[in-house]
Enzyme design. Structure first.
Site, short mmCIF file in Angstrom:
data_model
loop_
_atom_site.label_atom_id
_atom_site.label_comp_id
_atom_site.label_asym_id
_atom_site.label_seq_id
_atom_site.Cartn_x
_atom_site.Cartn_y
_atom_site.Cartn_z
N PHE A 135 0.85 -1.19 0.00
CA PHE A 135 0.00 0.00 0.00
C PHE A 135 0.89 1.26 0.00
O PHE A 135 1.87 1.33 0.75
CB PHE A 135 -0.90 -0.02 1.24
CG PHE A 135 -1.99 1.00 1.20
CD1 PHE A 135 -3.07 0.85 0.35
CD2 PHE A 135 -1.93 2.12 2.01
CE1 PHE A 135 -4.08 1.80 0.31
CE2 PHE A 135 -2.94 3.07 1.98
CZ PHE A 135 -4.02 2.91 1.14
N ASP A 204 1.70 -4.98 8.64
CA ASP A 204 0.52 -4.13 8.54
C ASP A 204 -0.69 -5.05 8.41
O ASP A 204 -0.80 -5.82 7.44
CB ASP A 204 0.65 -3.20 7.33
CG ASP A 204 -0.47 -2.16 7.29
OD1 ASP A 204 -1.57 -2.45 7.80
OD2 ASP A 204 -0.24 -1.07 6.74
N TYR A 233 -10.97 1.24 10.66
CA TYR A 233 -12.21 1.49 9.91
C TYR A 233 -12.54 0.44 8.86
O TYR A 233 -13.53 0.57 8.17
CB TYR A 233 -12.19 2.88 9.28
CG TYR A 233 -10.98 3.21 8.43
CD1 TYR A 233 -10.86 2.75 7.13
CD2 TYR A 233 -9.95 4.00 8.95
CE1 TYR A 233 -9.75 3.06 6.37
CE2 TYR A 233 -8.83 4.30 8.19
CZ TYR A 233 -8.74 3.84 6.90
OH TYR A 233 -7.64 4.13 6.15
N LYS A 234 -11.68 -0.58 8.72
CA LYS A 234 -11.95 -1.63 7.73
C LYS A 234 -12.74 -2.75 8.42
O LYS A 234 -13.89 -2.54 8.77
CB LYS A 234 -10.65 -2.08 7.09
CG LYS A 234 -10.06 -0.96 6.23
CD LYS A 234 -8.66 -1.24 5.74
CE LYS A 234 -8.17 -0.07 4.90
NZ LYS A 234 -6.71 -0.04 4.76
N ARG A 391 -12.52 -4.87 -6.89
CA ARG A 391 -12.23 -5.47 -5.59
C ARG A 391 -13.54 -5.69 -4.82
O ARG A 391 -14.35 -4.77 -4.69
CB ARG A 391 -11.31 -4.52 -4.82
CG ARG A 391 -10.69 -5.10 -3.59
CD ARG A 391 -9.64 -4.16 -3.06
NE ARG A 391 -10.24 -2.93 -2.53
CZ ARG A 391 -9.70 -2.20 -1.56
NH1 ARG A 391 -8.55 -2.56 -1.03
NH2 ARG A 391 -10.29 -1.11 -1.13
C1 LIG Z 1 -6.08 1.11 4.50
C2 LIG Z 1 -4.61 0.96 4.67
C3 LIG Z 1 -3.89 1.94 5.33
C4 LIG Z 1 -4.60 3.19 5.76
O1 LIG Z 1 -3.77 4.10 6.35
P1 LIG Z 1 -4.42 5.46 6.90
O2 LIG Z 1 -3.35 6.08 7.64
O3 LIG Z 1 -5.62 5.07 7.71
O4 LIG Z 1 -4.89 6.24 5.73
C5 LIG Z 1 -2.54 1.74 5.54
N1 LIG Z 1 -1.93 0.61 5.09
C6 LIG Z 1 -2.62 -0.36 4.44
C7 LIG Z 1 -1.92 -1.59 3.98
C8 LIG Z 1 -3.97 -0.20 4.20
O5 LIG Z 1 -4.65 -1.13 3.55
#
Ligand SMILES: *Cc1c(COP(=O)(O)O)cnc(C)c1O
Length: 432
Positions: A135, A204, A233-234, A391
Site C-alpha cells: 500500500f 501491517d 475502519y476496515k 475489488r
Molecule cells: C487502508 C490501509 C492503510 C490506511 O492508512 P491510513 O493512515 O488510515 O490512511 C494503511 N496501510 C494499508 C496496507 C492499508 O490497507
C-alpha cells in the site's frame, strides 16, 4: 460443493452459524435499496450500537459532563480498553497494544522503533525490505524513514519473499493481506526467515485484523512478529478515519524500557506522567509510549462499538468460524465468476488457494473502473483499484451467501449487456 441455485444459497444462509451477527449492523437502508455491500474491507458498515453510543458521548459526556468526563466518564481509559479488545483479535497480550493515530502514523512509529533496534547491532544494517505492490502509504513512510536512518527502501515482488531477506536487511515491512490482490502472506514463515537472517518484521494488518485469525506471537520464539499496525475502519467497523492500533513484541518493549528509548513522536500522552507537565520527556513504560497526543474520544467510542461487533463472534465460534465462512463466501464467488462470467473479459487476481487468500476477491478487467461504477448502479458496492482491479470484500459478519449469488449475477448482467460502456460510468470521483 458449489451451490447451483439461489435457493441453495438461501439454504446455506439458514445453516450459517455466523448469520445472526448481521443483525448488529444498520443495514436497513441497504436492504431497502436492494444494495449488496462488498466494501467492508475499505469502510466497515455502521454498527447499530454506534449511533446511541456516540450520541451518549456527545450529549451526556461532553455536553453535560464537560471536561470532568475525562475522569468521570472514563475517557482516559478508552484507548487502553479498546487496545485490550483488539489484542484478543490478533493473538496479542492486552498490555502490548496501543490504540492511537492513523495506520500511516503507526507505520512511522513502529518502523522507526524496529529500525532503531536493528541498527543498534553492529555492523548496522541499511535496508528496509518491502513489497513492490504494498500500500502506497506504507511505502512512502518507509522510504522517508529509511532516508532519515541512512538506509534505503528495497522493493521486491511477493514471489521473491522471503528469499530476498538477506544479511543487509534491517527490517521487513509487509502487509499481511495485500489490499489490491487479496493475497495473504504466511506470517510465521516470513517472520522465521527474517529472524534467521537477523532482521525484524513489521506487519501491517489493515486487511486482516478482524477478518482472519492472527497469531502475532507465533507458535515459537522465531515465528513471533516484532511489530504490527492495523486499521480501525476496515474489518473493525470503527467508522471513517477511525483510530488505528500498534503492537510491539514484549521483548522489544522490555528493551525499550531498559534502555529508555522513545518513539520518534514523543508527545505528552506517551509520557510517563502526562499531567506532571515536566519539561523533559520520560517515556511511559511499555506500549503506552506509542501514544502521542490527546485521544479522539468520539472516534474511540465509535471504534469500540465496531470492535465489539467482531468480538461478538465469540458466541458463534470466534474468528475461526468467521474465517471458515469468509473462505466459503470467497470460494463461492470465485466459482460463480468462473461458471457464469466466463468469456466476459475478467481474470481472477486473488489466489485460488484458500490459505493464500484474505477475505476479498479481486478481478481484473481492462475497463475495471467503468465496470465497478456500472455494478454500483446495479446495487453491488465493490471498489476499483488502479490500474484494472475490481475489488470485492466478503465480510463474514454480515455478508450472506445469497449476496454472493446476486453479486455474481449482477456482474454477469453488467458485462453481458455492455452497460458499463455508458459515458456516465467513465467519470472518476476523487475517491475510488
Ligand atoms: C487502508 C490501509 C492503510 C490506511 O492508512 P491510513 O493512515 O488510515 O490512511 C494503511 N496501510 C494499508 C496496507 C492499508 O490497507
Amino acid at each position: 460443493m458449489t451451490p447451483e441455485t439461489r435457493e441453495a444459497c438461501e439454504a446455506l444462509d439458514r445453516g450459517d452459524v455466523v448469520a445472526p451477527l448481521r443483525a448488529q449492523f444498520a443495514l436497513d437502508a441497504a436492504d431497502a435499496a436492494d444494495l449488496i455491500y462488498l466494501d467492508g474491507n475499505s469502510l466497515g458498515p455502521l454498527p447499530r450500537a454506534t449511533l446511541a453510543r456516540v450520541r451518549q458521548v456527545v450529549d451526556e459526556e461532553w455536553g453535560e459532563g464537560l471536561i470532568r468526563s475525562w475522569n468521570t466518564a472514563g475517557w482516559v481509559d478508552l484507548a487502553p480498553r479498546i487496545a485490550g479488545k483488539i489484542a484478543r483479535l490478533i493473538g496479542a497480550g492486552a498490555e502490548e497494544v496501543a490504540v492511537a493515530d492513523s495506520t500511516s502514523v503507526n507505520v512511522f512509529k513502529a518502523l522507526a522503533a524496529a529500525l532503531r533496534i536493528a541498527q543498534a547491532d553492529a555492523p548496522p544494517r541499511r535496508v528496509v525490505l518491502s513489497e513492490r505492490g504494498n500500500f502506497p502509504t506504507d511505502l512512502y513512510i518507509a522510504d522517508t524513514l529509511a532516508q532519515q536512518h541512512g538506509a534505503r527502501l528495497r522493493l521486491e515482488d511477493a514471489d521473491h519473499l522471503p528469499a530476498a531477506i538477506d544479511d543487509e536487511t534491517a527490517v521487513v515491512l509487509l502487509t499481511h493481506v495485500d489490499y489490491r490482490t487479496g493475497r495473504m502472506h504466511d506470517m510465521a514463515a516470513i517472520s522465521r526467515a527474517a529472524h534467521a537472517a537477523g532482521a525484524l518484521v513489521v506487519w501491517d494488518l489493515a486487511h486482516s485484523a478482524g477478518a482472519v485469525p492472527i497469531a502475532l506471537h507465533g507458535d515459537a520464539a522465531d515465528t513471533a512478529a516484532d511489530f504490527a499496525v492495523g486499521c480501525g475502519y476496515k474489518y473493525l467497523n470503527g467508522g471513517p478515519g477511525a483510530p488505528a492500533f500498534v503492537w510491539a513484541h514484549p521483548r522489544h518493549l522490555r528493551r525499550m524500557d531498559a534502555e529508555g528509548w522513545r518513539q520518534p513522536l514523543a508527545g505528552w500522552f506517551g509520557h510517563a506522567d502526562p499531567f506532571a507537565l515536566e519539561t523533559g520527556y520520560r517515556p511511559a513504560p511499555g506500549i503506552a509510549r506509542f501514544q502521542c497526543g490527546t485521544p479522539p474520544v468520539v472516534s474511540l467510542a465509535a471504534l469500540e462499538c465496531g470492535v465489539d461487533t467482531v468480538l461478538a463472534a465469540d458466541a458463534v465460534g470466534g474468528l475461526d468460524a468467521v474465517r471458515r465462512k469468509s473462505l466459503a463466501l470467497t470460494d463461492l464467488f470465485i466459482a460463480l465468476v468462473d461458471a457464469r462470467c466466463a468469456g466476459l473479459g475478467l481474470s481472477l487476481v486473488t489466489p485460488r488457494e484458500p490459505s493464500h487468500r484474505g477475505s476479498q476477491v479481486s478481478l481484473a478487467h481492462a475497463d475495471g473502473h467503468a465496470v465497478v461504477q456500472a455494478l454500483i448502479a446495479r446495487g453491488v458496492v465493490g471498489d476499483f483499484r488502479a490500474p484494472d482491479i475490481l475489488r470485492f470484500g466478503f465480510t463474514a459478519l454480515y455478508t450472506r451467501f445469497v449476496d454472493v449469488w446476486d453479486a455474481a449475477d449482477r456482474l454477469r448482467q453488467v458485462l453481458e449487456s455492455g452497460e458499463w460502456r455508458d459515458e456516465r460510468f467513465r467519470v472518476r470521483a476523487a475517491v475510488t
